[in-house]
Design an enzyme around this catalytic site. Structure first.
Site: not given
Lengths: 300, 300
Positions: A18-20, A52, A239
């Site tokens: 994951y990016d968030t 994020r 994500k």
């Protein structure tokens, strides 16, 4: 089948996915007035990996700005635009989805957080913390109540200053089907000092019972809140991971929105609930506590 | 199939059928502050025929004694023991059915009528109109709340002085499954000056939503109220008729109790509702208004 995170490799794989990260706050970061272990370090870890972070809360009594103060007290630094509360989500819904007319007002049954978020998007309101609405219900004050055609919506949230006069006023408005009926959220209770106190859903419930109408709810786990979050942050659901402590709000919210889900056991729901027969939602990942992400990476 | 009473012979046959009449008040005898036509004469007519009259009301804000004053204002003479209100019914239920212990207290969420009726049967209570419970919900006042083991029941009715502190206190008590949870009645609204204001059900609903529990309701149309009325007056259901203006409370209450039913069209429900497809209840008799019983007998 949920994956329980218990070792370093699992943490790395989880973070890779994951990016968030969307966070529920109470029961995840803190419990009442008590910061949970290694939460600050875990948040720093995520930031250092370039993730994020968005903190999603159903608490409508505080605006995003006021809520940064709550984080600061726990030693967690967040910016106003990393916070997404149900009061803000309601303001966004009125402004963007309903295109709420400039010549109409919202009648607020709730606290300062709602007022501040309506102001932030330029929507007129009455009620709320105005002392003129904190009056005793008497034959005279009730007789003076009349429907006000300039009110285009009733927005109800947790209101510690609830009174019969205010509820009667709101009821008269929503008896008109043209008046929008919104709820910041419909949680039946919220935890406070180890007890469960009446939540926003209790206050909203007075209007549901007396009007027979169902409000549009703008908190977790409503689709409307998810749409507002996705819109505001341009999220890629695949994500993005929802982190929370409750199956019926946080995990349901994440799953319905097509996000990954990570449940921590420091709040309302316990491991048995996830592993039991027919859980409401099966979180993709879970762990004893959020701080474990940091702790496991310290081990060699 | 309902019989609509439109002539003298029908009135005579109707009066012949019953020796006791149970009356709903608002919408039958009066509408708000306005006495309905020939109600006083019809009551006198029934008395002159030796009929027993019982006035049943879900209004819990007034005791039976205080309610006689309301009748007097309309020029109707009734005695205290001809009135059966939901506050009294609740007091009778606590006293006779639950054998409520002398060393326990009832926490009242409601008005003076409930307090007076509890006093009339010798039951201890706290809350209600006590100024100590009409306090602002603040962090400090909420933090001071703790479950009181001497409270054995929460009794909730219409409370014009509702506040968050009182609801929180009541919620903490009924979170203990050993604490009885009673409602005087669960009407969602009540008519006032041509408008519908939030009813007792709205106040009770705050506790239902937040606790997940369902109270024993002691007003119309609950079986518990009917049992209390039958017990108190030793009624023969086959010789008793329920007179009211609402299908979903009065007529349902009468039918479930095995009584005759007579609906008047001066209140909530209209002729179309009775004659429509699948009415909730089919009253045995109905008429445009109660006063018609008197009026039709004047015609030769």
């Amino acid at each position: 089948m949920s994956t329980k995170i218990t070792n370093k490799e699992q943490v790395e794989a989880f973070l890779e996915s994951y990016d968030t990260f969307l966070f529920d706050c109470d029961g995840v970061l803190w419990s009442g007035t008590h910061l949970l272990p290694h939460v600050v370090e875990t948040i720093e870890l995520l930031r250092s990996r370039g993730k994020r972070l968005i903190f999603v809360t159903n608490n409508s009594t505080k605006s995003r700005k006021a809520y940064t103060g709550k984080f600061a007290k726990f030693g967690i630094t967040v910016s106003e635009n990393e916070i997404f509360g149900s009061a803000y989500s309601s303001a966004v819904y009125l402004s963007k989805v309903l295109n709420f007319p400039k010549d109409k007002k919202v009648l607020v049954v709730g606290e300062k957080g709602i007022e501040e978020e309506l102001e932030s998007v330029g929507i007129n309101y009455i009620g709320g913390t105005d002392p003129a609405y904190n009056v005793e219900a008497t034959d005279a004050s009730l007789a003076s109540l009349a429907r006000d055609e300039s009110i285009g919506a009733v927005l109800c949230g947790l209101d510690l200053h609830l009174n019969y006069y205010k509820i009667s006023k709101a009821l008269l408005q929503i008896q008109d089907p043209n008046c929008h009926f919104l709820a910041t959220n419909i949680d039946s209770t919220f935890p406070s000092a180890g007890r469960l106190l009446p939540g926003a859903g209790t206050i909203v419930g007075t209007l549901i019972t007396s009007s027979g109408r169902t409000p549009v709810a703008l908190g977790k786990p409503s689709d409307e809140m998810m749409n507002c979050v996705k819109e505001a942050y341009h999220l890629d659901p695949s994500k993005t991971c929802m982190v929370g402590d409750r199956l019926n709000t946080d995990m349901k919210f994440g799953e319905k929105g097509g996000l990954g889900t990570f449940m921590v056991l420091t709040g309302v729901d316990k491991e048995e609930t996830i592993l039991g027969t027919n859980p409401l939602v099966t979180p993709k990942f879970y762990a004893d506590r959020l701080g474990l992400l940091y702790e496991l990476l310290q081990n060699n």
